[in-house]
Write a protein that holds these residues in place. Structure first.
Motif, PDB file in Angstrom:
ATOM      1  N   SER A 149       0.565  -1.146  -0.167  1.00  0.00           N
ATOM      2  CA  SER A 149       0.264   0.326  -0.313  1.00  0.00           C
ATOM      3  C   SER A 149       0.831   1.290  -0.063  1.00  0.00           C
ATOM      4  CB  SER A 149      -1.158  -0.093   0.678  1.00  0.00           C
ATOM      5  OG  SER A 149      -0.771  -0.396   2.041  1.00  0.00           O
ATOM      6  N   GLN A 150       1.824   1.249   0.172  1.00  0.00           N
ATOM      7  CA  GLN A 150       3.080   2.377   0.355  1.00  0.00           C
ATOM      8  C   GLN A 150       3.950   2.861  -1.102  1.00  0.00           C
ATOM      9  OE1 GLN A 150       5.900   1.602   3.224  1.00  0.00           O
ATOM     10  NE2 GLN A 150       3.976   0.910   4.662  1.00  0.00           N
ATOM     11  N   ILE A 151       3.066   1.801  -2.419  1.00  0.00           N
ATOM     12  CA  ILE A 151       3.923   1.722  -4.089  1.00  0.00           C
ATOM     13  C   ILE A 151       4.283   3.454  -4.310  1.00  0.00           C
ATOM     14  CG2 ILE A 151       4.118   1.121  -5.887  1.00  0.00           C
ATOM     15  CD1 ILE A 151       3.614  -2.023  -4.880  1.00  0.00           C
ATOM     16  N   VAL A 152       2.538   3.943  -3.785  1.00  0.00           N
ATOM     17  CA  VAL A 152       2.161   4.689  -4.442  1.00  0.00           C
ATOM     18  C   VAL A 152       1.547   6.287  -3.109  1.00  0.00           C
ATOM     19  CG1 VAL A 152       0.863   6.063  -6.279  1.00  0.00           C
ATOM     20  CG2 VAL A 152       1.065   4.525  -6.153  1.00  0.00           C
ATOM     21  N   PRO A 153       3.080   6.645  -2.378  1.00  0.00           N
ATOM     22  CA  PRO A 153       2.524   7.231  -1.286  1.00  0.00           C
ATOM     23  C   PRO A 153       1.568   8.131  -1.393  1.00  0.00           C
ATOM     24  CG  PRO A 153       4.739   7.580  -1.862  1.00  0.00           C
ATOM     25  CD  PRO A 153       4.293   6.170  -3.250  1.00  0.00           C
ATOM     26  N   ASP A 154       1.693   9.021  -3.005  1.00  0.00           N
ATOM     27  CA  ASP A 154       0.562  10.410  -2.701  1.00  0.00           C
ATOM     28  C   ASP A 154      -0.269   9.884  -3.731  1.00  0.00           C
ATOM     29  OD1 ASP A 154       0.106  13.036  -3.408  1.00  0.00           O
ATOM     30  OD2 ASP A 154       1.529  13.867  -4.852  1.00  0.00           O
ATOM     31  N   ARG A 155      -1.138   9.756  -2.726  1.00  0.00           N
ATOM     32  CA  ARG A 155      -2.775   9.358  -3.556  1.00  0.00           C
ATOM     33  C   ARG A 155      -3.221  10.947  -4.980  1.00  0.00           C
ATOM     34  NH1 ARG A 155      -4.585   5.156  -1.461  1.00  0.00           N
ATOM     35  NH2 ARG A 155      -1.861   3.327  -0.365  1.00  0.00           N
ATOM     36  N   ALA A 156      -3.015  11.895  -4.543  1.00  0.00           N
ATOM     37  CA  ALA A 156      -3.195  13.308  -5.626  1.00  0.00           C
ATOM     38  C   ALA A 156      -3.724  12.965  -7.151  1.00  0.00           C
ATOM     39  CB  ALA A 156      -2.150  13.978  -5.354  1.00  0.00           C
ATOM     40  N   ILE A 157      -4.741  14.145  -7.492  1.00  0.00           N
ATOM     41  CA  ILE A 157      -5.697  13.453  -9.072  1.00  0.00           C
ATOM     42  C   ILE A 157      -3.655  13.642 -10.228  1.00  0.00           C
ATOM     43  CG2 ILE A 157      -6.710  15.588  -8.650  1.00  0.00           C
ATOM     44  CD1 ILE A 157      -7.789  12.307 -10.012  1.00  0.00           C
ATOM     45  N   PHE A 158      -3.482  14.921  -8.739  1.00  0.00           N
ATOM     46  CA  PHE A 158      -2.581  15.921 -10.553  1.00  0.00           C
ATOM     47  C   PHE A 158      -1.040  14.316 -10.425  1.00  0.00           C
ATOM     48  CE2 PHE A 158       1.657  17.574 -11.070  1.00  0.00           C
ATOM     49  CZ  PHE A 158       1.086  17.901 -12.456  1.00  0.00           C
ATOM     50  N   THR A 159      -0.983  13.191  -9.223  1.00  0.00           N
ATOM     51  CA  THR A 159       0.100  12.748  -9.285  1.00  0.00           C
ATOM     52  C   THR A 159      -0.350  11.030 -10.204  1.00  0.00           C
ATOM     53  OG1 THR A 159       0.706  13.133  -7.588  1.00  0.00           O
ATOM     54  CG2 THR A 159       1.599  11.083  -8.255  1.00  0.00           C
TER      55      THR A 159
END
Length: 437
Positions: A149-159
């Motif tokens: 679950s830490q592979i993509v730390p930033d869950r923002a839509i832009f990221t």
């Protein structure tokens, strides 16, 4: 084969083509190791190490991407969107009259279909990239990994958008590199990149077999697997070269004062006319129910049955259904890719006939009969080759992604044979020795 490569390096223009192909391959391999923005590379590597030898449902796509999919790199999607787009358009050519008309227009029509393939490839890359990012964010990409679950730390839509755009651009670059090899290098560019992607996974997979072995430090298992691999390669080469040659005689025609025709030739019908496509179709179709269950996390009765029968590659139901689908798709693909009526009409138009068979409809029926007869052993051969990793190599801890598995060996041998044939034909054009050789 080695003689052909040695002679090619002695020819200046062929040497340039080979070096250019090698340069593009190096660029491709570099791109498969560059992570995309927004990914925690340390967590990815930890999960890859934990999932070593058990890549789950994404194993087939990961193999075609040269291991880049699970690394979530710039070329994570690899050549798969282009392969899928090409197969879809090839199937639609039979259904849509407009595409069939374009196919008959020659080079201009083929260029138009290629353009449609590029557009569809980009669309599929966006779709698959979005699915991969969503799977990585949810932690389902590496089941059982503690830091999945830490592979993509930033869950923002832009990221998320940046990640999808990066992978889509990477697919477009892979497609461009493949076309560069086709235009300025040796062989078919897409096939070469697919060959490199699969071959790149061989060393790590073989070393994993050695580390898992217990006899003489794993060397007994390693040597046995290598021996089985060489036997499989020999069998695949033998069957891939096998063909039924249907003799064709062209009658003499007088045009003015000149005589045309009167020659004898043949129609080569390969035993494995469908190639590796039935295996890819069958694998993809069996993955769909398992993927649905994995994403929904359903506990219903049908989901339990899918987990125990379709998701488990060693289950008897999975083996039987996989074999049946390969045989079915072999006949299906041969039926849509080879049109006996069109071949018979072209022969009749140019004064050709099969000895003992009347021109027109009887010729088409005869070609259909011959094609059905040789497709049976070809389809059974594909099914058996595809099941070898599951049945014969299970004792060595191998899975469906074993390097000497059916899909990988079929592609490796097919691309290798075709590339060597192209090199030899170009050598013959530049330095034909004839009877002096």
């Amino acid at each position: 084969m080695l003689t052909a490569f040695a002679r090619a390096f002695k020819t200046p223009d062929l040497r340039k083509k080979l070096l250019f192909t090698l340069f593009v391959v190096v660029l491709y391999r570099i791109g498969t190791n560059v992570p995309i923005p927004g990914v925690d590379y340390k967590s990815v590597q930890e999960c890859v190490d934990q999932a070593s030898g058990n890549q789950g449902l994404f194993g087939l796509v990961n193999m075609f991407s040269g291991g880049a999919l699970l690394q979530i790199t710039v070329f994570a999607l690899g050549i798969m969107p282009y392969i899928t787009a090409s197969i879809i358009l090839q199937l639609l050519t039979v259904v849509i009259p407009r595409l069939e008309a374009l196919k008959k227009e020659g080079q201009a029509g083929t260029a138009k279909i290629t353009q449609y393939t590029r557009y569809l490839t980009v669309a599929l890359a966006v779709l698959q990239g979005t699915g991969l990012v969503a799977t990585a964010r949810s932690g389902a990409l590496f089941q059982g990994c503690t830091v999945a679950s830490q592979i993509v730390p930033d869950r923002a839509i832009f990221t998320t958008i940046v990640m999808v755009v990066t992978m889509t651009a990477g697919t477009a670059v892979v497609m461009w590199l493949g076309e560069l090899i086709t235009d300025r290098g040796i062989g078919n560019g897409m096939s070469i990149l697919m060959f490199i992607s699969i071959a790149a996974t061989f060393p790590s997979a073989l070393w994993a077999i050695k580390k898992q072995g217990s006899l003489a430090g794993g060397w007994i298992e390693f040597g046995t697997v290598m021996l089985v691999g060489f036997v499989m390669v020999g069998l695949v080469v033998f069957v891939e070269q096998a063909q039924r040659r249907v003799p064709v005689q062209y009658a003499k025609r007088m045009i003015g004062r000149r005589s045309y025709g009167g020659t004898s030739t043949y129609i080569p019908l390969k035993v494995n006319q469908a190639g590796v496509i039935p295996v890819i179709f069958a694998s993809s179709l069996l993955y769909i129910p398992a993927l649905i269950v994995q994403f929904t996390n359903s506990t219903a009765g049908w989901a339990t049955w899918v987990r125990s029968n379709l998701a488990d590659t060693a289950a008897p139901a999975h083996i039987a259904l996989y074999f049946f689908l390969i045989v079915f798709f072999a006949f299906f693909y041969v039926a849509i890719s080879f049109n006996p009526e069109e071949v018979a009409d072209n022969m009749k138009k140019y004064g050709g006939f099969i000895p003992g068979i009347r021109a027109g409809r009887p010729t088409a029926e005869y070609l259909s009969f011959v094609l059905n007869r040789i497709t049976w052993p070809g389809s059974l051969y594909l099914g058996l080759i595809a099941l070898v990793p599951t049945m014969a190599l299970a004792g060595f801890g191998a899975n469906q992604n074993f390097p000497f598995g059916g899909t990988s060996i079929l592609i490796i041998v097919g691309v290798g044979l075709e590339t060597v044939k192209q090199i030899e034909s170009q050598l013959q054009q530049r330095n034909y020795e004839g009877f002096l050789r």
